[in-house]
Motif scaffolding. Structure first.
Motif, PDB file in Angstrom:
ATOM      1  N   ILE B 146       0.837  -1.199   0.000  1.00 23.44           N
ATOM      2  CA  ILE B 146       0.000   0.000   0.000  1.00 23.44           C
ATOM      3  C   ILE B 146       0.873   1.250   0.000  1.00 23.44           C
ATOM      4  N   VAL B 147       1.889   1.208   0.818  1.00 22.87           N
ATOM      5  CA  VAL B 147       2.828   2.317   0.842  1.00 22.87           C
ATOM      6  C   VAL B 147       3.402   2.532  -0.563  1.00 22.87           C
ATOM      7  N   GLN B 148       3.721   1.436  -1.197  1.00 23.65           N
ATOM      8  CA  GLN B 148       4.298   1.524  -2.535  1.00 23.65           C
ATOM      9  C   GLN B 148       3.328   2.163  -3.526  1.00 23.65           C
ATOM     10  N   GLN B 149       2.088   1.712  -3.442  1.00 20.72           N
ATOM     11  CA  GLN B 149       1.058   2.267  -4.317  1.00 20.72           C
ATOM     12  C   GLN B 149       0.972   3.785  -4.157  1.00 20.72           C
ATOM     13  N   LEU B 150       1.009   4.186  -2.898  1.00 16.84           N
ATOM     14  CA  LEU B 150       0.909   5.606  -2.599  1.00 16.84           C
ATOM     15  C   LEU B 150       2.144   6.341  -3.117  1.00 16.84           C
ATOM     16  N   ALA B 151       3.297   5.737  -2.905  1.00 14.51           N
ATOM     17  CA  ALA B 151       4.541   6.354  -3.371  1.00 14.51           C
ATOM     18  C   ALA B 151       4.523   6.510  -4.888  1.00 14.51           C
ATOM     19  N   ASP B 152       4.028   5.508  -5.564  1.00 15.99           N
ATOM     20  CA  ASP B 152       3.929   5.575  -7.027  1.00 15.99           C
ATOM     21  C   ASP B 152       3.049   6.744  -7.457  1.00 15.99           C
ATOM     22  N   PHE B 153       1.959   6.870  -6.742  1.00 16.29           N
ATOM     23  CA  PHE B 153       1.054   7.978  -7.047  1.00 16.29           C
ATOM     24  C   PHE B 153       1.745   9.316  -6.804  1.00 16.29           C
ATOM     25  N   PHE B 154       2.491   9.401  -5.717  1.00 17.47           N
ATOM     26  CA  PHE B 154       3.228  10.635  -5.426  1.00 17.47           C
ATOM     27  C   PHE B 154       4.193  10.961  -6.561  1.00 17.47           C
ATOM     28  N   ALA B 155       4.783   9.909  -7.103  1.00 16.83           N
ATOM     29  CA  ALA B 155       5.748  10.123  -8.187  1.00 16.83           C
ATOM     30  C   ALA B 155       5.081  10.754  -9.401  1.00 16.83           C
ATOM     31  N   VAL B 156       3.850  10.363  -9.631  1.00 22.01           N
ATOM     32  CA  VAL B 156       3.121  10.935 -10.760  1.00 22.01           C
ATOM     33  C   VAL B 156       2.815  12.415 -10.513  1.00 22.01           C
ATOM     34  N   ARG B 157       2.397  12.671  -9.293  1.00 22.75           N
ATOM     35  CA  ARG B 157       2.009  14.060  -8.962  1.00 22.75           C
ATOM     36  C   ARG B 157       3.210  14.985  -8.926  1.00 22.75           C
ATOM     37  N   ASN B 158       4.333  14.490  -8.472  1.00 26.36           N
ATOM     38  CA  ASN B 158       5.521  15.326  -8.419  1.00 26.36           C
ATOM     39  C   ASN B 158       6.753  14.501  -8.794  1.00 26.36           C
ATOM     40  N   PRO B 159       7.064  14.498 -10.074  1.00 31.55           N
ATOM     41  CA  PRO B 159       8.157  13.656 -10.564  1.00 31.55           C
ATOM     42  C   PRO B 159       9.511  14.119 -10.046  1.00 31.55           C
ATOM     43  N   LEU B 160       9.568  15.283  -9.477  1.00 30.90           N
ATOM     44  CA  LEU B 160      10.856  15.791  -9.008  1.00 30.90           C
ATOM     45  C   LEU B 160      11.274  15.198  -7.661  1.00 30.90           C
ATOM     46  N   LEU B 161      10.320  14.610  -6.948  1.00 30.70           N
ATOM     47  CA  LEU B 161      10.617  14.042  -5.620  1.00 30.70           C
ATOM     48  C   LEU B 161      11.622  12.896  -5.720  1.00 30.70           C
ATOM     49  N   GLU B 162      12.595  12.915  -4.820  1.00 34.23           N
ATOM     50  CA  GLU B 162      13.530  11.791  -4.719  1.00 34.23           C
ATOM     51  C   GLU B 162      12.762  10.533  -4.325  1.00 34.23           C
ATOM     52  N   PRO B 163      13.106   9.391  -4.886  1.00 32.18           N
ATOM     53  CA  PRO B 163      12.406   8.154  -4.516  1.00 32.18           C
ATOM     54  C   PRO B 163      12.408   7.911  -2.999  1.00 32.18           C
ATOM     55  N   GLU B 164      13.550   8.128  -2.386  1.00 28.24           N
ATOM     56  CA  GLU B 164      13.616   7.882  -0.946  1.00 28.24           C
ATOM     57  C   GLU B 164      12.634   8.779  -0.203  1.00 28.24           C
ATOM     58  N   GLN B 165      12.568   9.987  -0.598  1.00 25.95           N
ATOM     59  CA  GLN B 165      11.670  10.949   0.032  1.00 25.95           C
ATOM     60  C   GLN B 165      10.209  10.538  -0.183  1.00 25.95           C
ATOM     61  N   ARG B 166       9.918  10.164  -1.425  1.00 24.95           N
ATOM     62  CA  ARG B 166       8.569   9.688  -1.747  1.00 24.95           C
ATOM     63  C   ARG B 166       8.134   8.564  -0.820  1.00 24.95           C
ATOM     64  N   ASP B 167       9.020   7.585  -0.684  1.00 25.64           N
ATOM     65  CA  ASP B 167       8.689   6.429   0.153  1.00 25.64           C
ATOM     66  C   ASP B 167       8.459   6.862   1.602  1.00 25.64           C
ATOM     67  N   LEU B 168       9.302   7.761   2.039  1.00 26.18           N
ATOM     68  CA  LEU B 168       9.182   8.233   3.415  1.00 26.18           C
ATOM     69  C   LEU B 168       7.850   8.931   3.638  1.00 26.18           C
ATOM     70  N   ILE B 169       7.518   9.822   2.747  1.00 23.53           N
ATOM     71  CA  ILE B 169       6.248  10.542   2.871  1.00 23.53           C
ATOM     72  C   ILE B 169       5.073   9.570   2.833  1.00 23.53           C
ATOM     73  N   ALA B 170       5.195   8.582   1.973  1.00 22.32           N
ATOM     74  CA  ALA B 170       4.104   7.616   1.848  1.00 22.32           C
ATOM     75  C   ALA B 170       3.909   6.847   3.147  1.00 22.32           C
ATOM     76  N   ILE B 171       4.998   6.364   3.714  1.00 21.60           N
ATOM     77  CA  ILE B 171       4.844   5.555   4.935  1.00 21.60           C
ATOM     78  C   ILE B 171       4.352   6.409   6.089  1.00 21.60           C
ATOM     79  N   VAL B 172       4.845   7.625   6.177  1.00 25.21           N
ATOM     80  CA  VAL B 172       4.376   8.519   7.235  1.00 25.21           C
ATOM     81  C   VAL B 172       2.876   8.778   7.065  1.00 25.21           C
ATOM     82  N   SER B 173       2.458   8.996   5.843  1.00 27.66           N
ATOM     83  CA  SER B 173       1.039   9.263   5.602  1.00 27.66           C
ATOM     84  C   SER B 173       0.171   8.077   6.001  1.00 27.66           C
TER      85      SER B 173
END
Lengths: 218, 218, 218, 218
Positions: B146-173
């Motif tokens: 689920i975290v991954q799904q969310l991170a993937d979505f984040f990547a679409v919304r903001n492609p500039l985000l670092e992958p590590e950061q994306r994952d972190l934001i996703a898990i925190v959310s």
DNA sequence: TATGAATGAGACTTCATTCAT
DNA sequence: GATGAATGAAGTCTCATTCAT
């Protein structure tokens, strides 16, 4: 295994000893319980384990506590008191007027140090969320005082906030701070730092909405 | 106790093909386990309890599950799959370009409905945070997707985000969303609504920092 | 596990099927039981194990046998019949007048081949000695016929022997032959040969006392 | 059922030093296990049965033994030690130079008294021949020492015997002596005497071949 | 008062046997 | 008649709690 949790009545279920020698043993038992609960969880720990780790006998344990659950309650209570002290110490006249960012950074750092130094806290926090609504009220009471302290502080920072709103924000903040703190401890040092940073960002962004003026003014 | 599930009294079980009957009983056991785990916690529930609540015998339970823990795992897995389906259904081409606020409101509402309808989810979520090794490792995998799904979505919304950061934001959310959802269910209907509102506010405030442009543009 | 053995009544506790197809399955079950009993012992074998190994279902097993113990009895009975046939075949007019040494060598070799080819025999032999005196009578009956055959043969060889003495010598010979045969199978091929040799020596030395004349004369 | 052991009713257990009480209970459990194993066999006896027969609770049993099998092992071990003592006591300088006949008569009589007085021995002997791996390996060791003692004695009587041969004769003698002893106890007093006599005859006839000179000289 | 051995209820799991399909 | 899923009694073992010493 499989003892149902029961509501902690208002009166404490343990006998707080007055004499120094007894008091020391009481604390040793709680330390032992904290270590073991953190390691394998409440149900997997036996009263014999606790007594052994505390260098006593089961009989010794039962002199202070009526049953195993009372040990858990006493431990939770000890954390609760320590956290209250911590919060009180942190809310000096000085800190109370810090910019919101600085205030939150302070608080989160202090809380982080506390949880990292008290691994049993995680066990208590999680375990008390384990069971049904009714029983959960023990935990609610457990956090109540801290939530209240925080709410009181919020009232100072923004006297215009409705009391109900204040309480809500406070409890949300405490819950969020706690899970993220616990999350931060599940992996390595790097992850812990990252989660810590996010926790601060998140709470600042959230609380800024309610304390914008001070924050900006500060 | 919610999620108690009414069995059609002497429903034509014998009319179902064999495999369907099996499947039905499997589900009944999981439903029973969910209800009981939610009510008193994993350790306080006995395999006899589960079987009784599922209108089977212990032996029946052990035909599907090698041991008690396997029931928990299967339950967790079922929630996991349901949540994944839910997330997938929610991330249509349409929703994916919604303004951040709308998107979060959508998600939180859907998640809220899911957890409210599946009280067992709380037990699984909390229990799996309880102990280190065994169960936790499963849980990590559990939320991972689920975290991954969310991170993937984040990547679409903001492609500039670092992958590590994306994952972190996703898990925190996800963590924050989950605790607050659980918190929302500890009291009355009013409290639930209030916490829901705060959850949205909090996540919007937090995520806006990372998706400002879209949000503003939207 | 832990079913108490009960006395086998005079009537066989199993239903010997007449039709070829049934008969074949009956035998398959007995073969399966023999293999499994030999491998892990009566109690450790489940009826499901037997059925599976025999390529049937439990239900199939219970069509022929009223319970698990009946399988054991039927197996013992099958061995008993086979041994009787073997003995009968071995006691021709020719062998009956062999010198004692030759006769014993013949018999031991034949018995050895039989036991080695039927590992289940060991299980039946030992298991039936497992329980209390009263119950042991099944086993006694089990060997009775063979003992009797042997006693009859002894009567031919030495008509002067008292019947009681004859029976005694016969049962002692059978018991000794059986344990040593079983002992011989506990280690390697070399050990088996050695024990076989000793068994012959021992029985020859023992029986010579009762059949000296023939032996010397032969 | 023999070997049932009368407990002094409310004997001054509390007067015994702690260790002695422990030891006494340990023995009581072993006695109970011996009686029950002899009566119905290892598998048919429950740990509850043993505890009850030993006037303890299951918990009491598990304070001394990690599991049910350990009780069996301890019992086997106790018999083993007792038999070794018996053998050692029997092999004095005097008996060691007795004529073979006298020596064997001595030994068989002593062994007969031991087994008759310890019905549990039969259970241990037979059970340990029952299954391959686990238990049998223990049994091998179990008899090993007695076999060795006997082999050592054989070496004294006839120093010309090859070691391998000595060991073989010893193990054959022990096996044969044991089954016949067990056989002797399956019927009445008269039968027991008869089998005893045959056992002696048989072993004398067998062993004379290897110790002729002494025997004749004696 | 401290100890830790003893108790026994109760948890988990297996498996002989039945019976609906 | 054949199948194998379902039942539930019973076995092994644990551990909170008590109480004699």
């Amino acid at each position: 295994m499989a003892e149902t949790f029961e509501q902690a009545p208002q009166a404490p279920r343990w006998r707080l000893p007055k004499q120094a020698r007894s008091r020391e043993r009481f604390d040793r038992i709680l330390d032992a319980a904290a270590a073991l609960f953190a390691e394998v969880g409440y149900d997997a720990v036996t009263t014999d384990d606790i007594a052994a780790q505390a260098n006593t006998s089961v009989g010794g344990l039962y002199r202070f506590f009526p049953d195993k659950l009372a040990v858990f309650h006493a431990l939770a209570n000890r954390y609760f008191n320590q956290l209250q002290e911590l919060f009180t110490a942190l809310h000096t006249d000085e800190t109370i007027h810090l910019p919101l960012e600085d205030y939150i950074n302070h608080m989160i750092d202090a809380f982080d140090r506390f949880v990292a130094a008290n691994p049993g806290y995680r066990a208590v926090f999680v375990q008390s969320r384990l069971i049904s609504t009714e029983i959960l009220s023990m935990d609610t009471a457990f956090n109540q005082a801290i939530v209240q302290q925080l709410a009181d502080f919020f009232a100072v920072r923004n006297p215009l906030l409705e009391p109900e709103q204040r309480d809500l924000i406070a409890i949300v903040s405490v819950e969020v701070g706690s899970v993220l703190e616990i999350l931060s401890l599940t992996r390595d040092r790097h992850f812990r730092q990252q989660v810590l940073v996010e926790t601060k960002k998140l709470l600042i962004a959230y609380l800024r909405q309610y304390f914008q003026i001070e924050s900006i003014a500060g």
